[in-house]
Design a protein around this motif. Sequence first.
Motif, mmCIF file in Angstrom:
data_model
loop_
_atom_site.group_PDB
_atom_site.id
_atom_site.type_symbol
_atom_site.label_atom_id
_atom_site.label_comp_id
_atom_site.label_asym_id
_atom_site.label_seq_id
_atom_site.Cartn_x
_atom_site.Cartn_y
_atom_site.Cartn_z
ATOM 1 N N PRO A 104 0.911 -1.227 -0.309
ATOM 2 C CA PRO A 104 0.042 0.189 -0.324
ATOM 3 C C PRO A 104 0.865 1.507 0.126
ATOM 4 C CG PRO A 104 -0.949 -1.562 1.755
ATOM 5 C CD PRO A 104 0.731 -1.876 0.964
ATOM 6 N N SER A 105 2.341 1.277 0.755
ATOM 7 C CA SER A 105 3.263 2.275 0.793
ATOM 8 C C SER A 105 3.987 2.648 -0.808
ATOM 9 C CB SER A 105 4.068 2.015 1.349
ATOM 10 O OG SER A 105 4.879 1.442 1.286
ATOM 11 N N ASN A 106 3.375 2.560 -1.788
ATOM 12 C CA ASN A 106 4.057 2.166 -2.817
ATOM 13 C C ASN A 106 3.583 3.714 -3.586
ATOM 14 O OD1 ASN A 106 4.389 1.957 -5.875
ATOM 15 N ND2 ASN A 106 4.651 0.175 -5.943
ATOM 16 N N ALA A 107 5.049 4.668 -3.157
ATOM 17 C CA ALA A 107 4.482 5.708 -4.363
ATOM 18 C C ALA A 107 4.783 6.026 -5.594
ATOM 19 C CB ALA A 107 6.039 6.735 -3.394
ATOM 20 N N PHE A 108 5.240 4.993 -5.972
ATOM 21 C CA PHE A 108 4.361 5.067 -7.384
ATOM 22 C C PHE A 108 3.298 4.900 -8.755
ATOM 23 C CE2 PHE A 108 5.105 3.384 -12.085
ATOM 24 C CZ PHE A 108 5.505 4.818 -12.751
ATOM 25 N N LEU A 109 2.901 3.767 -7.734
ATOM 26 C CA LEU A 109 1.487 3.190 -7.733
ATOM 27 C C LEU A 109 0.044 5.203 -7.780
ATOM 28 C CD1 LEU A 109 1.233 -0.144 -7.914
ATOM 29 C CD2 LEU A 109 1.613 1.561 -9.574
ATOM 30 N N GLN A 110 1.117 5.307 -6.426
ATOM 31 C CA GLN A 110 0.137 6.343 -5.307
ATOM 32 C C GLN A 110 -0.516 7.487 -6.632
ATOM 33 O OE1 GLN A 110 1.472 8.710 -2.899
ATOM 34 N NE2 GLN A 110 0.174 7.855 -1.276
ATOM 35 N N THR A 111 0.391 7.405 -7.714
ATOM 36 C CA THR A 111 -0.207 9.043 -8.455
ATOM 37 C C THR A 111 -1.424 8.178 -9.046
ATOM 38 O OG1 THR A 111 2.576 8.264 -9.179
ATOM 39 C CG2 THR A 111 0.774 9.456 -10.972
ATOM 40 N N GLU A 112 -1.656 7.412 -8.945
ATOM 41 C CA GLU A 112 -3.124 7.399 -9.848
ATOM 42 C C GLU A 112 -4.233 7.023 -8.305
ATOM 43 O OE1 GLU A 112 -3.985 2.979 -12.082
ATOM 44 O OE2 GLU A 112 -3.144 3.037 -9.979
ATOM 45 N N ARG A 113 -3.838 7.271 -7.171
ATOM 46 C CA ARG A 113 -4.417 8.556 -6.028
ATOM 47 C C ARG A 113 -4.473 9.463 -6.177
ATOM 48 N NH1 ARG A 113 -5.106 5.964 -0.956
ATOM 49 N NH2 ARG A 113 -6.772 7.784 -0.837
ATOM 50 N N LEU A 114 -2.913 10.424 -6.251
ATOM 51 C CA LEU A 114 -3.486 11.691 -6.764
ATOM 52 C C LEU A 114 -3.998 12.630 -7.603
ATOM 53 C CD1 LEU A 114 0.328 12.252 -6.495
ATOM 54 C CD2 LEU A 114 -1.045 12.898 -4.588
ATOM 55 N N HIS A 115 -4.202 11.043 -8.529
ATOM 56 C CA HIS A 115 -5.258 11.990 -9.595
ATOM 57 C C HIS A 115 -6.566 12.375 -9.538
ATOM 58 C CE1 HIS A 115 -7.128 12.070 -14.092
ATOM 59 N NE2 HIS A 115 -6.594 12.713 -13.631
ATOM 60 N N ASP A 116 -6.297 10.764 -8.715
ATOM 61 C CA ASP A 116 -8.345 10.412 -7.903
ATOM 62 C C ASP A 116 -9.249 11.744 -7.584
ATOM 63 O OD1 ASP A 116 -8.635 7.849 -9.725
ATOM 64 O OD2 ASP A 116 -8.142 6.914 -7.598
ATOM 65 N N LEU A 117 -7.928 12.205 -6.628
ATOM 66 C CA LEU A 117 -8.169 13.294 -5.727
ATOM 67 C C LEU A 117 -8.459 14.271 -6.653
ATOM 68 C CD1 LEU A 117 -8.418 14.392 -2.473
ATOM 69 C CD2 LEU A 117 -5.461 14.972 -2.820
ATOM 70 N N MET A 118 -7.395 14.892 -7.675
ATOM 71 C CA MET A 118 -8.127 16.356 -8.233
ATOM 72 C C MET A 118 -8.907 15.741 -9.462
ATOM 73 S SD MET A 118 -3.992 15.569 -9.875
ATOM 74 C CE MET A 118 -4.173 17.351 -12.024
ATOM 75 N N VAL A 119 -9.563 14.688 -10.085
ATOM 76 C CA VAL A 119 -10.553 14.682 -9.783
ATOM 77 C C VAL A 119 -11.318 14.869 -9.859
ATOM 78 C CG1 VAL A 119 -12.579 13.059 -11.162
ATOM 79 C CG2 VAL A 119 -9.715 12.608 -11.785
ATOM 80 N N SER A 120 -11.726 14.562 -8.163
ATOM 81 C CA SER A 120 -12.663 15.068 -6.657
ATOM 82 C C SER A 120 -12.718 16.450 -6.944
ATOM 83 C CB SER A 120 -12.685 14.023 -5.593
ATOM 84 O OG SER A 120 -11.095 14.564 -4.963
ATOM 85 N N PHE A 121 -11.317 17.421 -7.027
ATOM 86 C CA PHE A 121 -11.911 18.765 -7.005
ATOM 87 C C PHE A 121 -11.791 19.519 -8.232
ATOM 88 C CE2 PHE A 121 -10.658 17.727 -2.866
ATOM 89 C CZ PHE A 121 -10.737 18.675 -2.208
ATOM 90 N N GLY A 122 -12.630 18.628 -9.567
ATOM 91 C CA GLY A 122 -12.558 18.897 -11.228
ATOM 92 C C GLY A 122 -11.464 19.644 -11.580
ATOM 93 N N ASP A 123 -10.334 18.904 -11.217
ATOM 94 C CA ASP A 123 -9.000 19.377 -11.904
ATOM 95 C C ASP A 123 -8.636 17.875 -12.706
ATOM 96 O OD1 ASP A 123 -8.441 21.834 -11.548
ATOM 97 O OD2 ASP A 123 -7.045 21.032 -9.575
ATOM 98 N N GLY A 124 -9.543 17.296 -12.949
ATOM 99 C CA GLY A 124 -8.823 16.149 -13.807
ATOM 100 C C GLY A 124 -7.844 16.242 -15.603
ATOM 101 N N SER A 125 -8.630 17.278 -15.488
ATOM 102 C CA SER A 125 -7.662 17.555 -17.004
ATOM 103 C C SER A 125 -6.243 18.183 -16.444
ATOM 104 C CB SER A 125 -8.156 18.650 -17.541
ATOM 105 O OG SER A 125 -8.238 19.861 -17.031
#
Length: 412
Positions: free
Chosen positions: A296-317
């Motif tokens: 779960p601590s994989n910082a590289f695959l966490q990149t997807e989580r960061l994008h999910d967060l961006m999408v939730s704030f309307g910044d997915g583009s």
Amino acid sequence: MTAGDGSGSRPGGRGRGGAGLGENVGSVRTLRTVACVALLVVLAACSGGSDGSARSHRAARPTTTTTVPPPATSTTAPRRFTVTGSRAGFAHGFELVRRESPADVEADLDLMASTGAQWLRASLTWGSIELQPGVYNWTGTDRVVQGALARGMSVVAVISSAPGWDRKPGCRTDECAPNDLAPYAAFARVAAQRYAPLGVHAWEIWNEPNHVAFWGPQPDPVAYTDLLRQSSAAIHAVDPGATVMNGGMAPAPDRNGEISPVTFLRRVYELGGGPSMDAVAHHPYQFPDPPTSPEPSNAFLQTERLHDLMVSFGDGSKKIWGTEVGAPTRGAQSVSEANQATWLRQYYDIWNGWAFTGPLLWYNARDTGSANRLEDSYGLVHHDRTPKPGLGAFEDMVSSSVLEPATTVPRS
């Protein structure tokens, strides 16, 4: 990366001195990614593209000295990049500006350009440039920025390290947060006025502000978001088309003063910092484990989580730029030179398979020393410039890509 004088500790995430990130990445989406990654790695191995160890006998590439022109008001037309290596480059660190002789800087820039690298993350160390308010010394930074542009590379300029006259009280690191934020924003404006006419249009506001070693005395999302807002406005006032990013976030857990990338980015958005970012910067280091490791601590695959967060704030583009990633080959928690080469190709293959990513910059091109420690050994060549297998892997990755002409620099 150490953006100041090199004495800062590594971030506290997996493979960087800590036990985890505190943000669970084990979602169904991540499991799908890992499965796809496994297939990708097998295909890459079959094609021979990621077999860096096969290039371990590679002779050092000859270097030539390129004369750096004086500042100009225009530069070569930028290029549009496609496929894997098109967004590849180096984050070679502050040592180009503060530690190396002019001859070494020229040789290192030649090395990076010879690989086909398209980007260089250049350090604008505020504390070393504006030693007194309003008094600037751009000599070392000019050499690096102009040298990279002259060799056809685009530049990501990262501004960090408060000078002694504007450091946060109680800071005990070499990367102290600014006490008064306005002088930093003013410096960002001056830097943009100097370098945007030359072709620098990508900017990072600070380095790893979620990490104690680089935002001393302790990371503060409120103060950082204010700094981001002021600095982004200052740069855009000079260069409206600039790509301004947050400071690349270090792998870190939510403890001991550290703030994980997901938590930190969420706070920046909650505090209204989203409009001040044209892209999000992240440092997805994963050593000593491979980029495909499932924990779960994989910082590289966490990149997807960061994008999910961006999408939730309307910044997915908006895109996520990996402004540092790498794997050291000596010292505790290091990897073998053969694994560095193999993982380099995996990093780029997976990263470029995500539609929401921008450039990925390897830290770094040349070892900064020969000691048996992590900080000296991130390079793709040794300190004496003899190659590691990773150099061949990087060149093969870049040469598999296509360059196309364009009239504008890609924003994200």
